[in-house]
Design a protein around this motif. Sequence first.
Motif, PDB file in Angstrom:
ATOM      1  N   ARG A   1     -16.356   2.061   5.445  1.00  0.00           N
ATOM      2  CA  ARG A   1     -15.837   3.430   5.553  1.00  0.00           C
ATOM      3  C   ARG A   1     -14.321   3.491   5.426  1.00  0.00           C
ATOM      4  NH1 ARG A   1     -19.970   4.735  10.454  1.00  0.00           N
ATOM      5  NH2 ARG A   1     -21.659   5.644   9.203  1.00  0.00           N
ATOM      6  N   LYS A   2     -13.651   2.364   5.722  1.00  0.00           N
ATOM      7  CA  LYS A   2     -12.192   2.323   5.627  1.00  0.00           C
ATOM      8  C   LYS A   2     -11.719   1.761   4.296  1.00  0.00           C
ATOM      9  CE  LYS A   2     -11.968   1.375  10.591  1.00  0.00           C
ATOM     10  NZ  LYS A   2     -11.603   0.365  11.617  1.00  0.00           N
ATOM     11  N   ALA A   3     -12.652   1.184   3.531  1.00  0.00           N
ATOM     12  CA  ALA A   3     -12.256   0.473   2.308  1.00  0.00           C
ATOM     13  C   ALA A   3     -12.049   1.448   1.161  1.00  0.00           C
ATOM     14  CB  ALA A   3     -13.313  -0.552   1.933  1.00  0.00           C
ATOM     15  N   ASP A   4     -11.140   1.071   0.252  1.00  0.00           N
ATOM     16  CA  ASP A   4     -10.911   1.878  -0.936  1.00  0.00           C
ATOM     17  C   ASP A   4     -11.869   1.483  -2.057  1.00  0.00           C
ATOM     18  OD1 ASP A   4      -8.789   3.238   0.209  1.00  0.00           O
ATOM     19  OD2 ASP A   4      -7.366   1.669  -0.331  1.00  0.00           O
ATOM     20  N   ARG A   5     -12.269   0.217  -2.076  1.00  0.00           N
ATOM     21  CA  ARG A   5     -13.102  -0.283  -3.151  1.00  0.00           C
ATOM     22  C   ARG A   5     -14.400  -0.852  -2.584  1.00  0.00           C
ATOM     23  NH1 ARG A   5      -8.641  -3.890  -6.471  1.00  0.00           N
ATOM     24  NH2 ARG A   5      -7.108  -2.250  -6.786  1.00  0.00           N
ATOM     25  N   GLU A   6     -15.433  -0.839  -3.415  1.00  0.00           N
ATOM     26  CA  GLU A   6     -16.724  -1.445  -3.100  1.00  0.00           C
ATOM     27  C   GLU A   6     -17.373  -0.844  -1.849  1.00  0.00           C
ATOM     28  OE1 GLU A   6     -17.446  -5.631  -4.339  1.00  0.00           O
ATOM     29  OE2 GLU A   6     -15.372  -5.875  -3.714  1.00  0.00           O
ATOM     30  N   SER A   7     -16.885   0.287  -1.395  1.00  0.00           N
ATOM     31  CA  SER A   7     -17.451   0.851  -0.169  1.00  0.00           C
ATOM     32  C   SER A   7     -18.825   1.451  -0.416  1.00  0.00           C
ATOM     33  CB  SER A   7     -16.515   1.911   0.416  1.00  0.00           C
ATOM     34  OG  SER A   7     -16.269   2.943  -0.525  1.00  0.00           O
TER      35      SER A   7
ATOM     36  N   ASP B   1      -6.054   1.676  -9.336  1.00  0.00           N
ATOM     37  CA  ASP B   1      -6.045   1.951  -7.904  1.00  0.00           C
ATOM     38  C   ASP B   1      -6.357   3.422  -7.616  1.00  0.00           C
ATOM     39  OD1 ASP B   1      -5.540  -0.621  -7.151  1.00  0.00           O
ATOM     40  OD2 ASP B   1      -3.375  -0.382  -7.039  1.00  0.00           O
ATOM     41  N   ASP B   2      -5.992   4.307  -8.551  1.00  0.00           N
ATOM     42  CA  ASP B   2      -6.277   5.736  -8.390  1.00  0.00           C
ATOM     43  C   ASP B   2      -7.682   6.109  -8.834  1.00  0.00           C
ATOM     44  OD1 ASP B   2      -3.823   6.322  -7.327  1.00  0.00           O
ATOM     45  OD2 ASP B   2      -2.923   6.938  -9.225  1.00  0.00           O
ATOM     46  N   GLY B   3      -8.416   5.131  -9.379  1.00  0.00           N
ATOM     47  CA  GLY B   3      -9.751   5.424  -9.882  1.00  0.00           C
ATOM     48  C   GLY B   3      -9.754   6.087 -11.241  1.00  0.00           C
ATOM     49  N   GLU B   4      -8.593   6.174 -11.906  1.00  0.00           N
ATOM     50  CA  GLU B   4      -8.493   6.801 -13.228  1.00  0.00           C
ATOM     51  C   GLU B   4      -8.667   5.710 -14.294  1.00  0.00           C
ATOM     52  OE1 GLU B   4      -4.896   9.053 -13.480  1.00  0.00           O
ATOM     53  OE2 GLU B   4      -5.286  10.152 -11.638  1.00  0.00           O
ATOM     54  N   LEU B   5      -9.915   5.304 -14.484  1.00  0.00           N
ATOM     55  CA  LEU B   5     -10.187   4.127 -15.286  1.00  0.00           C
ATOM     56  C   LEU B   5      -9.947   4.348 -16.772  1.00  0.00           C
ATOM     57  CD1 LEU B   5     -13.385   2.807 -13.486  1.00  0.00           C
ATOM     58  CD2 LEU B   5     -11.026   2.131 -13.145  1.00  0.00           C
ATOM     59  N   SER B   6     -10.254   5.523 -17.295  1.00  0.00           N
ATOM     60  CA  SER B   6     -10.022   5.776 -18.718  1.00  0.00           C
ATOM     61  C   SER B   6      -8.539   5.712 -19.042  1.00  0.00           C
ATOM     62  CB  SER B   6     -10.589   7.142 -19.116  1.00  0.00           C
ATOM     63  OG  SER B   6     -11.995   7.156 -18.978  1.00  0.00           O
ATOM     64  N   ARG B   7      -7.719   6.276 -18.158  1.00  0.00           N
ATOM     65  CA  ARG B   7      -6.271   6.212 -18.369  1.00  0.00           C
ATOM     66  C   ARG B   7      -5.798   4.762 -18.258  1.00  0.00           C
ATOM     67  NH1 ARG B   7      -1.504   7.235 -15.068  1.00  0.00           N
ATOM     68  NH2 ARG B   7      -2.825   7.607 -13.264  1.00  0.00           N
ATOM     69  N   ALA B   8      -6.332   4.037 -17.279  1.00  0.00           N
ATOM     70  CA  ALA B   8      -5.978   2.623 -17.126  1.00  0.00           C
ATOM     71  C   ALA B   8      -6.339   1.837 -18.379  1.00  0.00           C
ATOM     72  CB  ALA B   8      -6.682   2.033 -15.907  1.00  0.00           C
TER      73      ALA B   8
ATOM     74  N   GLY C   1       0.793  -1.215   0.000  1.00  0.00           N
ATOM     75  CA  GLY C   1       0.000   0.000   0.000  1.00  0.00           C
ATOM     76  C   GLY C   1       0.828   1.269   0.000  1.00  0.00           C
ATOM     77  N   GLN C   2       2.135   1.161  -0.269  1.00  0.00           N
ATOM     78  CA  GLN C   2       3.005   2.337  -0.338  1.00  0.00           C
ATOM     79  C   GLN C   2       2.967   2.857  -1.774  1.00  0.00           C
ATOM     80  OE1 GLN C   2       6.866   1.387   1.351  1.00  0.00           O
ATOM     81  NE2 GLN C   2       5.946   0.239   3.023  1.00  0.00           N
ATOM     82  N   MET C   3       1.865   3.526  -2.100  1.00  0.00           N
ATOM     83  CA  MET C   3       1.552   3.798  -3.489  1.00  0.00           C
ATOM     84  C   MET C   3       2.488   4.822  -4.125  1.00  0.00           C
ATOM     85  SD  MET C   3      -0.664   1.616  -3.992  1.00  0.00           S
ATOM     86  CE  MET C   3      -0.943   2.080  -5.699  1.00  0.00           C
ATOM     87  N   ASP C   4       2.950   5.802  -3.376  1.00  0.00           N
ATOM     88  CA  ASP C   4       3.845   6.799  -3.978  1.00  0.00           C
ATOM     89  C   ASP C   4       5.130   6.136  -4.468  1.00  0.00           C
ATOM     90  OD1 ASP C   4       2.039   8.803  -3.530  1.00  0.00           O
ATOM     91  OD2 ASP C   4       2.976   9.507  -1.675  1.00  0.00           O
ATOM     92  N   GLU C   5       5.719   5.300  -3.614  1.00  0.00           N
ATOM     93  CA  GLU C   5       6.941   4.603  -4.019  1.00  0.00           C
ATOM     94  C   GLU C   5       6.655   3.627  -5.153  1.00  0.00           C
ATOM     95  OE1 GLU C   5      10.727   2.163  -2.127  1.00  0.00           O
ATOM     96  OE2 GLU C   5       8.875   2.316  -0.963  1.00  0.00           O
ATOM     97  N   ALA C   6       5.529   2.941  -5.074  1.00  0.00           N
ATOM     98  CA  ALA C   6       5.175   1.983  -6.121  1.00  0.00           C
ATOM     99  C   ALA C   6       5.053   2.681  -7.473  1.00  0.00           C
ATOM    100  CB  ALA C   6       3.867   1.281  -5.771  1.00  0.00           C
ATOM    101  N   LYS C   7       4.388   3.835  -7.496  1.00  0.00           N
ATOM    102  CA  LYS C   7       4.210   4.556  -8.763  1.00  0.00           C
ATOM    103  C   LYS C   7       5.549   5.033  -9.317  1.00  0.00           C
ATOM    104  CE  LYS C   7      -0.367   6.266  -7.591  1.00  0.00           C
ATOM    105  NZ  LYS C   7      -1.133   7.439  -7.156  1.00  0.00           N
ATOM    106  N   ARG C   8       6.385   5.582  -8.443  1.00  0.00           N
ATOM    107  CA  ARG C   8       7.688   6.059  -8.926  1.00  0.00           C
ATOM    108  C   ARG C   8       8.485   4.920  -9.550  1.00  0.00           C
ATOM    109  NH1 ARG C   8       7.689   8.894  -4.011  1.00  0.00           N
ATOM    110  NH2 ARG C   8       9.054   7.331  -3.078  1.00  0.00           N
ATOM    111  N   ALA C   9       8.498   3.792  -8.865  1.00  0.00           N
ATOM    112  CA  ALA C   9       9.272   2.653  -9.368  1.00  0.00           C
ATOM    113  C   ALA C   9       8.678   2.105 -10.664  1.00  0.00           C
ATOM    114  CB  ALA C   9       9.331   1.557  -8.307  1.00  0.00           C
ATOM    115  N   MET C  10       7.363   1.957 -10.718  1.00  0.00           N
ATOM    116  CA  MET C  10       6.737   1.409 -11.917  1.00  0.00           C
ATOM    117  C   MET C  10       6.862   2.362 -13.106  1.00  0.00           C
ATOM    118  SD  MET C  10       5.735  -1.646 -11.528  1.00  0.00           S
ATOM    119  CE  MET C  10       5.121  -2.884 -10.397  1.00  0.00           C
TER     120      MET C  10
END
Length: 678
Positions: A588-594, A376-383, A330-339
């Motif tokens: 309330r804590k979930a990122d998806r399907e909430s 994961d960012d919800g940017e589905l068109s870009r995905a 869940g360390q998304m900033d580092e994950a994005k930079r690396a990817m």
Amino acid sequence: MAERRYKAFISYSHRDKAIAGWLHRALETYRLPKHLLDSGKAERLHPIFKDREELPAADSLGDAIALAIESSDALIVLCSPAAAKSPWIAREIDLYKRLNGDRGVFPVIVDGEPPDNFPAPLLVHYEDGQPTEAKSEPIAADLRPEGDGKKLAKLKLVAGLAHVDLDTLVQRDSARRQKRLAMVAAASVFGMVGTSGLALYAIDQRNEAREQRAEADGLIEYMLTDLREQLEPVGRLELLDGVGKRAMDYYARQKLADLSATELGRRVRAVQLVAEVQNLRGNNEEALPAFRQAARTTEELLARDPDNPEAMFNHGQSLFWVGYIAWQHGQMDEAKRAMEAYADISTRLAAMDRSNLEWQMEEAYSLSNLGTMAVDDGELSRALRYFERSAEDTDRVALAEGRPDARQIELAGCLSWIATTLKQLGRISEAIDVRRDELAIYDTIIAADPANNEARKGRIFAASGLGQMLMLQGNKSDARSHLDSSITEADRLIASDPDNTLLHELTRGGISHRAMLAWSQGDHALATRNFDRLERLQNDLRRRDPKNYQWNIADPANLELKRALTDRSQAPPESLRRMTGNSRDIARKADRESEWMLVAASLIDGFAYERENNFKAARESFRNAATVPETKGERIDLNAIALRAKAAEKAGQAKIAARMNKKLAELEVDPVIDDRLP
């Protein structure tokens, strides 16, 4: 004829680069018994040519490669499905056999089954510098565990290259290895690798320190390969924890600028082995720092030679692993930079040589990873754009390779991402078309090879996904057919591999959708049987990994709400409210399907209050359900829309209900989740 300078030339696909590196080191460092050697013969098989310069796009082999082949006493060919399809490996074999005939050619099986994993020229007999109509039937060493295994395969090659007796080598190596393993195992358990004694002693004396660094690197690499092979089958990899900790402490004290390229290469291999062992044990908190260290090292190598394709490739692989493990945490900033950095390198590599299919696939993989980040960012068109580009690249490579099954399965995986993203965007008809294309790939492969379990696994998920979307369009008969085929396929594979958690995960979607379909059609008993089975599957997964959030928290809450809306809707009102309270906290804590979970929780509360004749509290709960904020971003939650429409009707909020029903009509869907709600 050029003067011979190499004991052997290793021909391999870039996909088999890791095993080629291991074999190169294993052969060059092997010391032959003196009593077996003729007078004046060297004790080591050195040098062996492995690190090929990049081949040009022209039809002929590069001059450096041709010279190296001409200067080699033998040719070692790593055989795998990727190697069998490589035109470059075929040309290397052809050139060597035109010069030497079939003599001195040593096939080594890495993956796949002969003859399908053999490059074509291996199977042709050469005479007088030309291929003939006769077949060649080479005997191969087999590195696979079910074959010779690494150690025996290595000794077979040594015996062949050095023209010595294999049995003597095996006996001598066995005795020596037992002594070394005993010593190293003792060091690992009671002292855990003496890197301080090997590498830190007299560190200020540069020449001696370099020798000691080489010894320490070699010992670490040995322990994390040979010793790991002994410990992994008996589940004792924890004994290597001390090795990994000492190794990481040792490497943390090094200054990269002081190391030679050779030393940096050893450092990369050792650190990656530390990371790999921790990753195998599921200890990614320790794996991530090790992968970071590897990336720092490959970055230094690339900085010294920025245009070196191999350095670019190796750094890209390090960046991928950093991004992947960071993403898992869940360390998304580092994950994005690396990817993103991995994608940049992969794109540059692919542009350097469009005929290099392996580099084209690296770009395809990197685009798919960026698509996952965008999802994961919800940017589905870009995905979606990333997934479509990845599919185009994969399809182009598959076509160039003759559409082998493994590549077609990768293409199907790209289509799966596209279909899933289209569904999340609410583009159901398009998603169904793509899912059908995906299924067609799996069905074609399975028809030709019923034992291809990778295709069968993919089919489980694809058939389940197609069934769910057909349900959304009201085509319940076809939906039932696809869902049943998904469950049947999963049952068959689970019966042969009951401990495979991936199969259990793949099965859950089909069972859940089948339960909802049965409920919508009034088959209460079938719905309950499927829900009960789904609950058993989830409990089994929870026992396997009590720390997995999805298995232990999110999925049980999701199932609990679905059952509260269906076969357990008549539970006591206080029980229903207890379930919704738990699910609401999780949602309330979930990122998806909430969104759908929050709407469902308030709607179920309303039904519970109605049964208690508390109509004021019921109306308030229905209003709360109808006014749950829609999730920001592009993802469309169809279940939430359907339940929000029902809640608005119950609360007397006709405008909201009409707006929700209009949205569903425009999307041409009718979710089954509200089919039997009061």
